[in-house]
Motif scaffolding. Structure first.
Motif, PDB file in Angstrom:
ATOM      1  N   ASN A   1       0.753  -1.134  -0.024  1.00 34.22           N
ATOM      2  CA  ASN A   1       0.139  -0.025   0.206  1.00 34.22           C
ATOM      3  C   ASN A   1       0.896   1.147  -0.059  1.00 34.22           C
ATOM      4  O   ASN A   1       0.309   2.522  -0.023  1.00 34.22           O
ATOM      5  CB  ASN A   1      -0.870  -0.004   1.146  1.00 34.22           C
ATOM      6  N   GLY A   2       2.122   1.010   0.019  1.00 31.19           N
ATOM      7  CA  GLY A   2       2.970   2.308  -0.089  1.00 31.19           C
ATOM      8  C   GLY A   2       3.382   2.644  -1.590  1.00 31.19           C
ATOM      9  O   GLY A   2       4.144   3.508  -1.757  1.00 31.19           O
ATOM     10  N   TYR A   3       2.796   2.052  -2.429  1.00 34.98           N
ATOM     11  CA  TYR A   3       3.072   2.215  -3.955  1.00 34.98           C
ATOM     12  C   TYR A   3       2.075   2.923  -4.656  1.00 34.98           C
ATOM     13  O   TYR A   3       0.812   2.737  -4.409  1.00 34.98           O
ATOM     14  CB  TYR A   3       3.333   0.978  -4.596  1.00 34.98           C
ATOM     15  N   ALA A   4       2.357   3.943  -5.349  1.00 32.08           N
ATOM     16  CA  ALA A   4       1.474   4.728  -6.397  1.00 32.08           C
ATOM     17  C   ALA A   4       1.337   3.592  -7.577  1.00 32.08           C
ATOM     18  O   ALA A   4       2.395   2.515  -7.875  1.00 32.08           O
ATOM     19  CB  ALA A   4       1.773   5.718  -7.140  1.00 32.08           C
ATOM     20  N   MET A   5       0.069   3.503  -8.255  1.00 28.80           N
ATOM     21  CA  MET A   5      -0.239   2.189  -9.129  1.00 28.80           C
ATOM     22  C   MET A   5      -0.578   2.876 -10.514  1.00 28.80           C
ATOM     23  O   MET A   5      -1.132   3.919 -10.501  1.00 28.80           O
ATOM     24  CB  MET A   5      -1.295   1.486  -8.528  1.00 28.80           C
ATOM     25  N   GLY A   6      -0.228   1.953 -11.547  1.00 29.69           N
ATOM     26  CA  GLY A   6      -0.674   2.476 -12.701  1.00 29.69           C
ATOM     27  C   GLY A   6      -0.861   1.397 -13.817  1.00 29.69           C
ATOM     28  O   GLY A   6      -0.817   0.233 -13.450  1.00 29.69           O
ATOM     29  N   TRP A   7      -1.549   1.764 -15.047  1.00 28.54           N
ATOM     30  CA  TRP A   7      -1.702   0.892 -16.135  1.00 28.54           C
ATOM     31  C   TRP A   7      -1.006   1.397 -17.362  1.00 28.54           C
ATOM     32  O   TRP A   7      -0.856   2.577 -17.646  1.00 28.54           O
ATOM     33  CB  TRP A   7      -3.140   0.925 -16.392  1.00 28.54           C
ATOM     34  N   PHE A   8      -0.328   0.399 -18.185  1.00 30.07           N
ATOM     35  CA  PHE A   8       0.368   0.777 -19.244  1.00 30.07           C
ATOM     36  C   PHE A   8      -0.437  -0.418 -20.180  1.00 30.07           C
ATOM     37  O   PHE A   8      -0.977  -1.454 -19.878  1.00 30.07           O
ATOM     38  CB  PHE A   8       1.731   0.361 -19.471  1.00 30.07           C
TER      39      PHE A   8
ATOM     40  N   VAL B   1      -1.209   4.488 -19.725  1.00 28.40           N
ATOM     41  CA  VAL B   1      -2.657   4.730 -19.769  1.00 28.40           C
ATOM     42  C   VAL B   1      -3.227   5.457 -18.756  1.00 28.40           C
ATOM     43  O   VAL B   1      -3.907   6.543 -18.674  1.00 28.40           O
ATOM     44  CB  VAL B   1      -3.415   3.176 -19.691  1.00 28.40           C
ATOM     45  N   ALA B   2      -2.990   5.128 -17.347  1.00 23.24           N
ATOM     46  CA  ALA B   2      -3.244   5.977 -16.136  1.00 23.24           C
ATOM     47  C   ALA B   2      -2.716   5.527 -15.231  1.00 23.24           C
ATOM     48  O   ALA B   2      -1.980   4.415 -14.877  1.00 23.24           O
ATOM     49  CB  ALA B   2      -4.833   5.383 -15.939  1.00 23.24           C
ATOM     50  N   GLY B   3      -2.521   6.522 -14.059  1.00 25.49           N
ATOM     51  CA  GLY B   3      -1.849   6.450 -13.058  1.00 25.49           C
ATOM     52  C   GLY B   3      -2.384   6.781 -11.551  1.00 25.49           C
ATOM     53  O   GLY B   3      -3.402   7.818 -12.023  1.00 25.49           O
ATOM     54  N   ILE B   4      -2.333   6.398 -10.635  1.00 27.85           N
ATOM     55  CA  ILE B   4      -2.831   7.020  -9.263  1.00 27.85           C
ATOM     56  C   ILE B   4      -2.177   6.912  -8.090  1.00 27.85           C
ATOM     57  O   ILE B   4      -1.227   5.999  -7.901  1.00 27.85           O
ATOM     58  CB  ILE B   4      -4.158   6.129  -9.152  1.00 27.85           C
TER      59      ILE B   4
ATOM     60  N   VAL C   1      -6.331  -2.330  -7.578  1.00 26.03           N
ATOM     61  CA  VAL C   1      -6.426  -1.238  -8.393  1.00 26.03           C
ATOM     62  C   VAL C   1      -7.244  -1.633  -9.445  1.00 26.03           C
ATOM     63  O   VAL C   1      -7.076  -2.613  -9.783  1.00 26.03           O
ATOM     64  CB  VAL C   1      -4.914  -0.587  -9.122  1.00 26.03           C
ATOM     65  N   TYR C   2      -8.127  -0.647  -9.805  1.00 25.03           N
ATOM     66  CA  TYR C   2      -9.135  -0.823 -10.924  1.00 25.03           C
ATOM     67  C   TYR C   2      -9.083  -0.062 -12.154  1.00 25.03           C
ATOM     68  O   TYR C   2      -8.515   1.099 -11.899  1.00 25.03           O
ATOM     69  CB  TYR C   2     -10.520  -1.004 -10.443  1.00 25.03           C
ATOM     70  N   LEU C   3      -9.432  -0.571 -13.414  1.00 18.64           N
ATOM     71  CA  LEU C   3      -9.324   0.110 -14.487  1.00 18.64           C
ATOM     72  C   LEU C   3     -10.670   0.026 -14.951  1.00 18.64           C
ATOM     73  O   LEU C   3     -10.923  -1.049 -15.971  1.00 18.64           O
ATOM     74  CB  LEU C   3      -8.188   0.111 -15.450  1.00 18.64           C
ATOM     75  N   GLN C   4     -11.669   0.958 -15.066  1.00 18.64           N
ATOM     76  CA  GLN C   4     -12.988   0.959 -15.720  1.00 18.64           C
ATOM     77  C   GLN C   4     -12.679   1.411 -16.878  1.00 18.64           C
ATOM     78  O   GLN C   4     -12.587   2.682 -17.026  1.00 18.64           O
ATOM     79  CB  GLN C   4     -13.985   1.701 -14.958  1.00 18.64           C
TER      80      GLN C   4
ATOM     81  N   VAL D   1      -2.554  -5.478 -24.978  1.00 16.76           N
ATOM     82  CA  VAL D   1      -2.291  -6.315 -23.590  1.00 16.76           C
ATOM     83  C   VAL D   1      -1.924  -5.100 -22.642  1.00 16.76           C
ATOM     84  O   VAL D   1      -1.129  -4.200 -22.775  1.00 16.76           O
ATOM     85  CB  VAL D   1      -0.972  -7.120 -23.705  1.00 16.76           C
ATOM     86  N   TYR D   2      -2.656  -5.171 -21.296  1.00 16.97           N
ATOM     87  CA  TYR D   2      -2.861  -4.103 -20.414  1.00 16.97           C
ATOM     88  C   TYR D   2      -1.933  -4.605 -19.170  1.00 16.97           C
ATOM     89  O   TYR D   2      -2.248  -6.144 -18.931  1.00 16.97           O
ATOM     90  CB  TYR D   2      -4.042  -3.853 -19.954  1.00 16.97           C
ATOM     91  N   TYR D   3      -1.007  -3.925 -18.848  1.00 23.30           N
ATOM     92  CA  TYR D   3       0.121  -4.170 -17.535  1.00 23.30           C
ATOM     93  C   TYR D   3      -0.521  -3.343 -16.422  1.00 23.30           C
ATOM     94  O   TYR D   3      -0.425  -1.965 -16.792  1.00 23.30           O
ATOM     95  CB  TYR D   3       1.341  -4.178 -18.100  1.00 23.30           C
ATOM     96  N   CYS D   4      -0.360  -3.678 -15.381  1.00 15.91           N
ATOM     97  CA  CYS D   4      -0.350  -2.877 -14.408  1.00 15.91           C
ATOM     98  C   CYS D   4       1.123  -2.953 -13.578  1.00 15.91           C
ATOM     99  O   CYS D   4       1.756  -3.630 -14.074  1.00 15.91           O
ATOM    100  CB  CYS D   4      -1.527  -3.474 -13.036  1.00 15.91           C
ATOM    101  N   ALA D   5       1.183  -1.834 -12.898  1.00 15.88           N
ATOM    102  CA  ALA D   5       2.600  -1.218 -12.397  1.00 15.88           C
ATOM    103  C   ALA D   5       2.488  -0.543 -11.043  1.00 15.88           C
ATOM    104  O   ALA D   5       1.638  -0.050 -10.742  1.00 15.88           O
ATOM    105  CB  ALA D   5       3.189  -0.488 -13.514  1.00 15.88           C
TER     106      ALA D   5
END
Length: 120
Positions: free
Chosen positions: A29-36, A47-50, A78-81, A92-96
């Motif tokens: 939970n100490g990480y910011a998260m994103g999608w590529f 694509v998106a980050g939070i 983490v979700y990507l709607q 192909v979608y990757y979370c990071a």
């Protein structure tokens, strides 16, 4: 930290999908998260980050107004709607995960991808 993405599939143009990314491991939970994403024959693109607390969402111009990123800290997910999907969203979608409170687009960890196919 380990990341597991899911929720990809085949959808018609104009349809919706929700991707999920479950994080586990120390201090996840100490990480910011994103999608590529990476489309066939193309490079990986943001694509998106939070932020770690669910704040400061950021989006690529190509998905603004159609995609929404969110996170559930209690679940470590983490979700990507994705709404109003277009054939060009096929990839192909990757979370990071990026250590720290804010997303800056420089991931430290990557999950395995999940395929999204949008038919016309």
């Amino acid at each position: 930290v380990q990341l597991q993405a899911s929720g990809g599939g085949l959808v018609q143009a104009g349809g919706s999908l929700r991707l999920s990314c479950s994080a586990s491991g120390r201090n996840y939970n100490g990480y910011a998260m994103g999608w590529f994403r990476q489309a066939p024959g193309k490079g990986r693109e943001f694509v998106a980050g939070i932020g770690w607390n669910g704040g400061s969402p950021d989006y690529a111009d190509s998905v603004k107004g159609r995609f929404t990123i969110s996170r559930d800290g209690a679940k470590g997910t983490v979700y990507l709607q994705m709404n109003n999907l277009k054939p060009e969203d096929t990839a192909v979608y990757y979370c990071a995960a990026e250590w720290g409170s804010s997303w800056s687009g420089a991931p430290d960890y990557w999950g395995r991808g999940t395929l999204v196919t949008v038919s016309s």
